[in-house]
Design a protein around this motif. Structure first.
Motif, PDB file in Angstrom:
ATOM      1  N   SER A  40       0.826  -1.210   0.000  1.00 17.52           N
ATOM      2  CA  SER A  40       0.000   0.000   0.000  1.00 17.52           C
ATOM      3  C   SER A  40       0.860   1.259   0.000  1.00 17.52           C
ATOM      4  CB  SER A  40      -0.920   0.015   1.228  1.00 17.52           C
ATOM      5  OG  SER A  40      -1.621   1.239   1.299  1.00 17.52           O
ATOM      6  N   ALA A  41       0.534   2.171  -0.913  1.00 14.84           N
ATOM      7  CA  ALA A  41       1.195   3.486  -0.960  1.00 14.84           C
ATOM      8  C   ALA A  41       0.393   4.541  -0.200  1.00 14.84           C
ATOM      9  CB  ALA A  41       1.383   3.921  -2.406  1.00 14.84           C
ATOM     10  N   VAL A  42      -0.652   4.115   0.496  1.00 14.78           N
ATOM     11  CA  VAL A  42      -1.571   5.044   1.150  1.00 14.78           C
ATOM     12  C   VAL A  42      -0.915   5.718   2.343  1.00 14.78           C
ATOM     13  CG1 VAL A  42      -3.698   5.183   2.523  1.00 14.78           C
ATOM     14  CG2 VAL A  42      -3.660   3.881   0.380  1.00 14.78           C
ATOM     15  N   THR A  43      -1.106   7.024   2.431  1.00 12.64           N
ATOM     16  CA  THR A  43      -0.828   7.783   3.652  1.00 12.64           C
ATOM     17  C   THR A  43      -2.115   8.527   3.999  1.00 12.64           C
ATOM     18  OG1 THR A  43      -0.040   9.719   2.436  1.00 12.64           O
ATOM     19  CG2 THR A  43       1.598   8.098   3.107  1.00 12.64           C
ATOM     20  N   ALA A  44      -2.395   8.675   5.278  1.00 13.53           N
ATOM     21  CA  ALA A  44      -3.618   9.367   5.691  1.00 13.53           C
ATOM     22  C   ALA A  44      -3.533  10.842   5.307  1.00 13.53           C
ATOM     23  CB  ALA A  44      -3.806   9.227   7.197  1.00 13.53           C
ATOM     24  N   SER A  45      -4.698  11.447   5.084  1.00 13.21           N
ATOM     25  CA  SER A  45      -4.724  12.871   4.753  1.00 13.21           C
ATOM     26  C   SER A  45      -4.141  13.702   5.888  1.00 13.21           C
ATOM     27  CB  SER A  45      -6.157  13.319   4.440  1.00 13.21           C
ATOM     28  OG  SER A  45      -7.016  13.106   5.551  1.00 13.21           O
ATOM     29  N   MET A  46      -4.271  13.215   7.134  1.00 12.99           N
ATOM     30  CA  MET A  46      -3.682  13.938   8.256  1.00 12.99           C
ATOM     31  C   MET A  46      -2.162  14.001   8.123  1.00 12.99           C
ATOM     32  SD  MET A  46      -3.918  13.270  12.379  1.00 12.99           S
ATOM     33  CE  MET A  46      -5.669  13.619  12.543  1.00 12.99           C
ATOM     34  N   MET A  47      -1.542  12.937   7.645  1.00 12.93           N
ATOM     35  CA  MET A  47      -0.102  12.970   7.448  1.00 12.93           C
ATOM     36  C   MET A  47       0.272  13.970   6.368  1.00 12.93           C
ATOM     37  SD  MET A  47       2.539  10.011   6.212  1.00 12.93           S
ATOM     38  CE  MET A  47       4.071  10.537   5.444  1.00 12.93           C
ATOM     39  N   VAL A  79      -3.957  20.136  11.885  1.00  9.57           N
ATOM     40  CA  VAL A  79      -4.453  18.759  11.821  1.00  9.57           C
ATOM     41  C   VAL A  79      -5.623  18.573  12.789  1.00  9.57           C
ATOM     42  CG1 VAL A  79      -2.257  17.779  11.059  1.00  9.57           C
ATOM     43  CG2 VAL A  79      -2.732  17.983  13.510  1.00  9.57           C
ATOM     44  N   GLU A  80      -6.402  17.535  12.552  1.00  8.00           N
ATOM     45  CA  GLU A  80      -7.575  17.241  13.382  1.00  8.00           C
ATOM     46  C   GLU A  80      -7.197  16.303  14.532  1.00  8.00           C
ATOM     47  OE1 GLU A  80     -11.475  17.466  10.640  1.00  8.00           O
ATOM     48  OE2 GLU A  80     -10.090  15.882  10.050  1.00  8.00           O
ATOM     49  N   ALA A  81      -6.149  16.642  15.240  1.00  7.97           N
ATOM     50  CA  ALA A  81      -5.653  15.764  16.305  1.00  7.97           C
ATOM     51  C   ALA A  81      -6.707  15.524  17.377  1.00  7.97           C
ATOM     52  CB  ALA A  81      -4.388  16.366  16.922  1.00  7.97           C
ATOM     53  N   HIS A 118     -10.041  16.130  17.344  1.00  2.44           N
ATOM     54  CA  HIS A 118     -11.316  15.588  16.864  1.00  2.44           C
ATOM     55  C   HIS A 118     -11.200  14.110  16.522  1.00  2.44           C
ATOM     56  CE1 HIS A 118     -15.329  15.888  15.062  1.00  2.44           C
ATOM     57  NE2 HIS A 118     -14.867  15.163  14.058  1.00  2.44           N
ATOM     58  N   LEU A 119     -10.084  13.710  15.924  1.00  7.08           N
ATOM     59  CA  LEU A 119      -9.956  12.337  15.444  1.00  7.08           C
ATOM     60  C   LEU A 119      -9.367  11.397  16.495  1.00  7.08           C
ATOM     61  CD1 LEU A 119     -10.483  10.740  12.822  1.00  7.08           C
ATOM     62  CD2 LEU A 119      -8.082  11.081  12.250  1.00  7.08           C
ATOM     63  N   ILE A 120      -8.329  11.847  17.200  1.00  3.80           N
ATOM     64  CA  ILE A 120      -7.640  10.996  18.163  1.00  3.80           C
ATOM     65  C   ILE A 120      -8.036  11.350  19.597  1.00  3.80           C
ATOM     66  CG2 ILE A 120      -5.412  10.169  18.980  1.00  3.80           C
ATOM     67  CD1 ILE A 120      -6.044   9.373  16.097  1.00  3.80           C
ATOM     68  N   GLY A 121      -8.032  12.637  19.922  1.00  2.00           N
ATOM     69  CA  GLY A 121      -8.387  13.051  21.280  1.00  2.00           C
ATOM     70  C   GLY A 121      -9.786  12.607  21.676  1.00  2.00           C
ATOM     71  N   ALA A 122     -10.733  12.750  20.768  1.00  2.00           N
ATOM     72  CA  ALA A 122     -12.105  12.343  21.080  1.00  2.00           C
ATOM     73  C   ALA A 122     -12.207  10.841  21.290  1.00  2.00           C
ATOM     74  CB  ALA A 122     -13.051  12.780  19.951  1.00  2.00           C
ATOM     75  N   LEU A 123     -11.413  10.082  20.565  1.00  2.00           N
ATOM     76  CA  LEU A 123     -11.407   8.625  20.746  1.00  2.00           C
ATOM     77  C   LEU A 123     -10.860   8.271  22.125  1.00  2.00           C
ATOM     78  CD1 LEU A 123     -12.267   6.364  18.770  1.00  2.00           C
ATOM     79  CD2 LEU A 123      -9.858   6.115  18.147  1.00  2.00           C
ATOM     80  N   ILE A 124      -9.828   8.969  22.547  1.00  2.00           N
ATOM     81  CA  ILE A 124      -9.256   8.732  23.874  1.00  2.00           C
ATOM     82  C   ILE A 124     -10.250   9.101  24.968  1.00  2.00           C
ATOM     83  CG2 ILE A 124      -7.496   9.568  25.486  1.00  2.00           C
ATOM     84  CD1 ILE A 124      -5.593   9.724  23.044  1.00  2.00           C
ATOM     85  N   ARG A 125     -10.948  10.222  24.795  1.00  2.00           N
ATOM     86  CA  ARG A 125     -11.948  10.621  25.798  1.00  2.00           C
ATOM     87  C   ARG A 125     -13.077   9.600  25.875  1.00  2.00           C
ATOM     88  NH1 ARG A 125     -10.519  15.602  23.615  1.00  2.00           N
ATOM     89  NH2 ARG A 125     -12.303  15.682  22.187  1.00  2.00           N
ATOM     90  N   ALA A 126     -13.491   9.068  24.744  1.00  2.00           N
ATOM     91  CA  ALA A 126     -14.525   8.027  24.754  1.00  2.00           C
ATOM     92  C   ALA A 126     -14.019   6.774  25.462  1.00  2.00           C
ATOM     93  CB  ALA A 126     -14.943   7.700  23.319  1.00  2.00           C
ATOM     94  N   ARG A 127     -12.773   6.431  25.227  1.00  2.00           N
ATOM     95  CA  ARG A 127     -12.167   5.274  25.917  1.00  2.00           C
ATOM     96  C   ARG A 127     -12.165   5.477  27.421  1.00  2.00           C
ATOM     97  NH1 ARG A 127      -5.887   5.318  25.653  1.00  2.00           N
ATOM     98  NH2 ARG A 127      -6.372   6.930  27.215  1.00  2.00           N
ATOM     99  N   ASP A 128     -11.705   6.651  27.875  1.00  3.73           N
ATOM    100  CA  ASP A 128     -11.594   6.904  29.307  1.00  3.73           C
ATOM    101  C   ASP A 128     -12.961   7.012  29.968  1.00  3.73           C
ATOM    102  OD1 ASP A 128      -8.867   6.847  29.009  1.00  3.73           O
ATOM    103  OD2 ASP A 128      -8.636   9.026  28.902  1.00  3.73           O
ATOM    104  N   ALA A 129     -13.941   7.569  29.240  1.00  3.94           N
ATOM    105  CA  ALA A 129     -15.299   7.654  29.791  1.00  3.94           C
ATOM    106  C   ALA A 129     -15.881   6.265  30.005  1.00  3.94           C
ATOM    107  CB  ALA A 129     -16.190   8.473  28.865  1.00  3.94           C
ATOM    108  N   HIS A 159       2.288  12.893  19.985  1.00  3.10           N
ATOM    109  CA  HIS A 159       3.044  13.269  18.790  1.00  3.10           C
ATOM    110  C   HIS A 159       2.376  14.425  18.056  1.00  3.10           C
ATOM    111  CE1 HIS A 159       5.476  12.843  15.175  1.00  3.10           C
ATOM    112  NE2 HIS A 159       4.372  12.700  14.465  1.00  3.10           N
ATOM    113  N   LEU A 160       1.064  14.325  17.849  1.00  6.79           N
ATOM    114  CA  LEU A 160       0.341  15.359  17.105  1.00  6.79           C
ATOM    115  C   LEU A 160       0.263  16.669  17.883  1.00  6.79           C
ATOM    116  CD1 LEU A 160      -2.530  13.140  15.674  1.00  6.79           C
ATOM    117  CD2 LEU A 160      -0.556  14.042  14.424  1.00  6.79           C
ATOM    118  N   GLN A 161       0.056  16.582  19.192  1.00  9.40           N
ATOM    119  CA  GLN A 161       0.006  17.801  19.996  1.00  9.40           C
ATOM    120  C   GLN A 161       1.374  18.475  20.077  1.00  9.40           C
ATOM    121  OE1 GLN A 161      -1.743  16.231  23.624  1.00  9.40           O
ATOM    122  NE2 GLN A 161      -3.758  17.040  23.081  1.00  9.40           N
TER     123      GLN A 161
END
Length: 319
Positions: A255-262, A271-273, A275-286, A309-311
């Motif tokens: 695969s030559a794919v890289t995410a649009s965030m990269m 970047v949507e750090a 919204h995409l990753i932080g929100a997932l972490i908050r959902a995990r912790d909740a 890394h993103l922050q």
């Protein structure tokens, strides 16, 4: 059906042009610079897979003209970045009536609550798209793959008359528009896939294939497992078929794919750090009842490492 497309970038430009070419009543809400460019050159889409087209003089409205003469639309397609959502909602607020369908094409899930809070829950559908597209330096929409799918539906799973009517608008359009009775589950599936692909390619600054062929399959699978566990805790466990499909994507050595965030990160853009990753972490912790960045062995969870890394990038380059 009167349809308002927010912007004429990669997403709005592509799907809006396909609808306009099919004869639908489509209006684009544009900033002045993009409006001037399209007035001079038309809205141009180049797609090797499905054919090129140009809309010479699409219907265009500005936020100022819309506010001065409010017009309620039947459907509004919103494809902005998450960090632009508040300003975007301000721009199209005058277009929202009691029966307007807002179809958001953002990644993740938390924008649904923001939209429902600003307008009304019944206004907000679920939605996402599967397409690789970008604007080139000449302002043309470049379609980069052979997929152009737009999926939407009522958040409660009803196959309502309005959703079926919107799907019918795409009948003669050259794209795949699907009204879904399980849109929230599908949005979770895409969130898991995008978060995994963005996390691994941003962290390693390489394509999926380069990471995997360098010995990164275990890393890719472990990051996927963390993301999929969050979905399961939220009541949206991925099916075995969906999990296998995503694993095949993120573990493809060719695969030559890289995410649009990269791509955003490498050009020094925002970047949507959160919204995409932080929100997932908050959902995990909740779901777990605590906020912890470490697993039982004391190692930093991969999702938290990705967010760190993103922050750090945001703090270093964007502040």
């Amino acid at each position: 059906m009167k349809i308002l497309i927010i912007g004429a970038g990669a997403l709005g430009g592509y799907f809006g042009a396909r609808l306009a070419h099919a004869g639908q009543d489509v209006t684009f809400l544009l900033r002045p610079r993009r409006a001037q460019h399209i007035a001079a050159h038309g809205l141009v889409v180049e797609s090797p897979a499905f054919g090129n087209l140009t809309i010479p003089a699409p219907q265009v409205v500005s936020r100022e003209s819309l506010a001065a003469a409010p017009t309620h639309y039947d459907a509004i397609l919103v494809g902005c970045k998450a960090y632009d959502l508040d300003d975007t909602m301000d721009a199209f607020a005058s277009a929202v009536g009691p029966t307007t369908m807002i179809v958001p094409l953002l990644n993740g899930m938390v924008h649904l609550d923001r939209l429902a809070s600003r307008f009304a829950p019944d206004n907000v559908l679920g939605g996402f798209c599967l397409i690789s597209a970008a604007l080139d330096d000449a302002g043309r929409v470049q379609h980069l793959n052979d997929t152009h799918q737009l999926v939407f539906g009522e958040r409660d799973g009803r196959m309502s008359e309005r959703v079926l009517a919107l799907q019918a608008c795409f009948d003669d359009a050259v794209c795949d528009a699907i009204a879904s009775p399980r849109i929230l589950s599908q949005m979770w599936e895409k969130w898991v896939q995008i978060a995994t692909a963005a996390g691994m390619t941003c962290l390693m600054r390489a394509s999926i294939g380069t990471i995997v062929s360098s010995g990164g399959s275990a890393f890719a699978n472990a990051l996927f497992d963390e993301c999929a566990a969050v979905a399961a805790d939220a009541g949206a466990a991925l099916s075995a078929e969906s999990a296998a499909r995503i694993r095949a994507v993120i573990c493809n050595p060719d695969s030559a794919v890289t995410a649009s965030m990269m791509k955003d990160l490498e050009r020094g853009a925002r970047v949507e750090a959160d919204h995409l990753i932080g929100a997932l972490i908050r959902a995990r912790d909740a779901a777990r009842g605590s906020a912890t960045q470490r697993d039982g062995g004391g190692a930093l969870a991969l999702l938290d490492l990705v967010l760190l890394h993103l922050q750090s990038y945001e703090r270093r380059f964007l502040q």
